[in-house]
Design an enzyme around this catalytic site. Structure first.
Site, PDB file in Angstrom:
ATOM      1  N   ARG A  99      17.011  59.888  26.151  1.00 21.97           N
ATOM      2  CA  ARG A  99      16.425  58.720  26.815  1.00 21.97           C
ATOM      3  C   ARG A  99      14.933  58.906  27.070  1.00 21.97           C
ATOM      4  NH1 ARG A  99      21.187  56.716  30.947  1.00 21.97           N
ATOM      5  NH2 ARG A  99      22.141  55.330  29.429  1.00 21.97           N
TER       6      ARG A  99
ATOM      7  N   LYS B 108      39.871  50.797  27.810  1.00 20.17           N
ATOM      8  CA  LYS B 108      40.544  49.607  28.335  1.00 20.17           C
ATOM      9  C   LYS B 108      40.098  48.311  27.686  1.00 20.17           C
ATOM     10  CE  LYS B 108      41.422  51.446  32.920  1.00 20.17           C
ATOM     11  NZ  LYS B 108      41.091  51.325  34.329  1.00 20.17           N
TER      12      LYS B 108
ATOM     13  N   GLY C 262      28.252  54.123  26.239  1.00 21.86           N
ATOM     14  CA  GLY C 262      27.969  55.506  26.598  1.00 21.86           C
ATOM     15  C   GLY C 262      28.758  56.525  25.797  1.00 21.86           C
TER      16      GLY C 262
ATOM     17  N   GLY D 124      26.392  49.561  29.570  1.00 17.12           N
ATOM     18  CA  GLY D 124      26.755  48.312  30.232  1.00 17.12           C
ATOM     19  C   GLY D 124      25.834  47.166  29.842  1.00 17.12           C
TER      20      GLY D 124
HETATM   21  P1  ADP Z   1      32.055  53.365  25.702  1.00 14.62           P
HETATM   22  O1  ADP Z   1      31.482  54.224  26.797  1.00 14.62           O
HETATM   23  O2  ADP Z   1      31.606  53.819  24.338  1.00 14.62           O
HETATM   24  O3  ADP Z   1      31.857  51.905  25.955  1.00 14.62           O
HETATM   25  P2  ADP Z   1      34.625  53.378  26.939  1.00 14.62           P
HETATM   26  O4  ADP Z   1      33.986  53.854  28.189  1.00 14.62           O
HETATM   27  O5  ADP Z   1      35.164  52.009  26.901  1.00 14.62           O
HETATM   28  O6  ADP Z   1      33.635  53.594  25.707  1.00 14.62           O
HETATM   29  O7  ADP Z   1      35.859  54.321  26.575  1.00 14.62           O
HETATM   30  C1  ADP Z   1      35.682  55.699  26.380  1.00 14.62           C
HETATM   31  C2  ADP Z   1      36.923  56.447  26.772  1.00 14.62           C
HETATM   32  O8  ADP Z   1      38.053  55.932  26.117  1.00 14.62           O
HETATM   33  C3  ADP Z   1      36.834  57.896  26.408  1.00 14.62           C
HETATM   34  O9  ADP Z   1      36.785  58.649  27.583  1.00 14.62           O
HETATM   35  C4  ADP Z   1      38.117  58.145  25.641  1.00 14.62           C
HETATM   36  O10 ADP Z   1      38.741  59.361  25.993  1.00 14.62           O
HETATM   37  C5  ADP Z   1      38.959  56.984  26.018  1.00 14.62           C
HETATM   38  N1  ADP Z   1      40.034  56.718  25.047  1.00 14.62           N
HETATM   39  C6  ADP Z   1      39.888  56.490  23.728  1.00 14.62           C
HETATM   40  N2  ADP Z   1      41.095  56.360  23.148  1.00 14.62           N
HETATM   41  C7  ADP Z   1      42.017  56.518  24.110  1.00 14.62           C
HETATM   42  C8  ADP Z   1      43.445  56.507  24.149  1.00 14.62           C
HETATM   43  N3  ADP Z   1      44.159  56.305  23.037  1.00 14.62           N
HETATM   44  N4  ADP Z   1      44.056  56.715  25.330  1.00 14.62           N
HETATM   45  C9  ADP Z   1      43.330  56.912  26.444  1.00 14.62           C
HETATM   46  N5  ADP Z   1      42.001  56.939  26.483  1.00 14.62           N
HETATM   47  C10 ADP Z   1      41.343  56.744  25.336  1.00 14.62           C
HETATM   48 MG    MG Z   2      32.181  54.682  28.813  1.00 13.45          MG
END
Ligand code: ADP
Ligand code: MG
Length: 423
Positions: free
Chosen positions: A36, A197, A353, A376
């Site tokens: 960053r 989620k 993230g 976000g």
């Molecule tokens: P980003 O930060 O890229 O937007 P998210 O915060 O939505 O992504 O999700 C990231 C998390 O999702 C990671 O910590 C990962 O471990 C979790 N994850 C991915 N696949 C699964 C799964 N099948 N079951 C539970 N958690 C999962």
């Molecule tokens: Mg995340």
């Protein structure tokens, strides 16, 4: 882009307040990931070359309005100084006479970093008095902190009441790249969406539905869709209260003719921990006491085949629990595949993230067309929402443009400063 940027004013001999996003991981007094800080260098360098006196400001962590020593910005100042090869002083506090004095003594080409803004609750409260004091340090305001643009804080919104406000180069790039996805993506346009989620991403899915040709859905969120299709998912992460949303999204894809790929095979594990027993099973035969932890090899291949013709790809959310290396095959395979696509000329944008962390772990950051620095913020942008920190900047074609001073393509060089003037 319809916002004025640092190319639209002459920073020569001006005090410029730059809101940067230096919210970086710090361990034992050392910055462990400086991406960053590096991302803000183009703006900082351009302003210094133009002869500005820079007052930089950022938050770090969540000190919640109190001074927390582990969230002091000194390690950041040291790292920035090393990268710029100019000493960067950090004040003891964002407020106070000492800080006012340090600001007053700045000379063109010099950089001062204010101490963590969030040591004052007034920052997140967007307190006008606090914003006014910050504004008093400078003649011009620049926002380069895209990652905080979705928050209306004193240093992102309040301060623009008192100073002409411009976008930094990183902010400009973020807006350009994400706007391309929203407004004029080269087709086919595909979105790879994973992560934990569905709940946090329903609006993004709905917005993208209007624009993409293909969805590849993995990660924990895919489970809710699998249940929506009538499968069972054992002990896996599932949002029961989102199954109806998942069904609605599946139906919308069908109706619009949007290709919607879900896992056809998955890696399941006895426990979601390192070293746990795991195996690959078809997505319609997930055993009762197991959890889905990754997409399977057949799914990875199907996603890649579907993504092959894409000219624009947006990726958010890891496809498995990639923090456990054994469950990161799908995420790594897709990251490498997307890096190749970008290499071949497709526009590949990664936001979020954890997805960005996955790309960094693989050393593929440079390969992608754009890595959004705001998790976000990038999602809110793609939800079609107006981000307050962007909205507050001067528009290119409006009455407020009166604030803007003369335009120079290249900021004029000042006599007493700039990189060229250093020995
Ligand atoms: P980003 O930060 O890229 O937007 P998210 O915060 O939505 O992504 O999700 C990231 C998390 O999702 C990671 O910590 C990962 O471990 C979790 N994850 C991915 N696949 C699964 C799964 N099948 N079951 C539970 N958690 C999962
Ligand atoms: Mg995340």
């Amino acid at each position: 882009m319809d916002k004025l940027t640092i190319r639209d004013f002459d920073p020569g001999r001006k005090r410029v307040f730059v809101r940067v996003d230096f919210n970086v991981p710090v361990e034992d007094g050392k910055v462990v990931d400086d991406s960053r800080i590096r991302a803000s260098l183009p703006t900082i360098r351009a302003l210094l070359r133009g002869g500005a006196m820079l007052v930089l400001a950022s938050h770090l962590g969540r000190p919640n309005g109190k001074v927390v020593d582990s969230f002091r910005l000194r390690p950041v100042a040291e790292r920035l100084g090393a990268l710029l090869r100019v000493p960067v002083r950090v004040t003891g506090d964002a407020l106070g006479l000492g800080t006012q004095d340090a600001v007053a003594r700045l000379k063109p080409g010099q950089v001062l970093l204010l101490e963590n803004l969030r040591f004052h609750a007034a920052e997140e409260a967007n307190d006008p008095g606090f914003a006014k004091t910050l504004a008093s340090y400078a003649d011009v305001y620049v926002n380069d902190a895209f990652g905080t643009a979705h928050r209306a804080h004193a240093s992102t919104v309040g301060i623009t009441q008192y100073l002409p406000a411009y976008a930094g180069l990183l902010m400009e790039r973020e807006i350009k790249m994400l706007s391309t996805l929203m407004e004029s993506p080269e087709r086919p346009f595909a979105a790879v969406i994973g992560g934990a989620k569905v709940s946090g991403k329903i609006t993004v899915l709905d917005e993208l539905m209007k624009r993409v040709d293909t969805f590849c859905i993995g990660g924990g969120m895919a489970n809710t869709f699998l249940v929506g299709k009538g499968h069972t998912v054992g002990k896996s992460l599932l949002e029961k209260d989102r199954v109806e949303d998942a069904k609605r999204i599946l139906a919308a894809a069908e109706e619009r003719g949007v290709q919607f790929l879900l896992p056809t095979d998955v890696v399941v594990a006895k426990e979601v921990t390192r070293g746990a027993e795991h195996k690959v099973v078809p997505a319609h035969k997930i055993p009762n006491s197991w959890s889905v932890v990754d997409i399977g090899p057949q799914t990875t291949a199907a996603f890649q085949a579907a993504l092959e013709p894409a000219r624009t790809i947006f990726w958010n959310g890891p496809l498995g629990v990639f923090e456990v290396p054994t469950f990161g095959d799908g995420t790594r395979a897709i990251a490498r595949f997307l890096a190749r696509k970008a290499d071949e000329g497709a526009t590949v944008v990664v936001g979020g993230g954890d997805s960005v962390a996955a790309v960094q772990q693989l050393g593929l950051t440079e390969k992608m067309s754009h890595i959004s620095t705001g998790g976000g913020a990038s999602l809110e942008f793609l939800e079609g929402r107006e981000l307050p920190g962007i909205a507050a900047l001067l528009d290119r074609d409006s009455g407020r443009q009166g604030h803007a001073e003369e335009r120079t393509a290249e900021p004029a060089s000042a006599t007493s400063a700039g990189e060229g003037a250093r020995p």
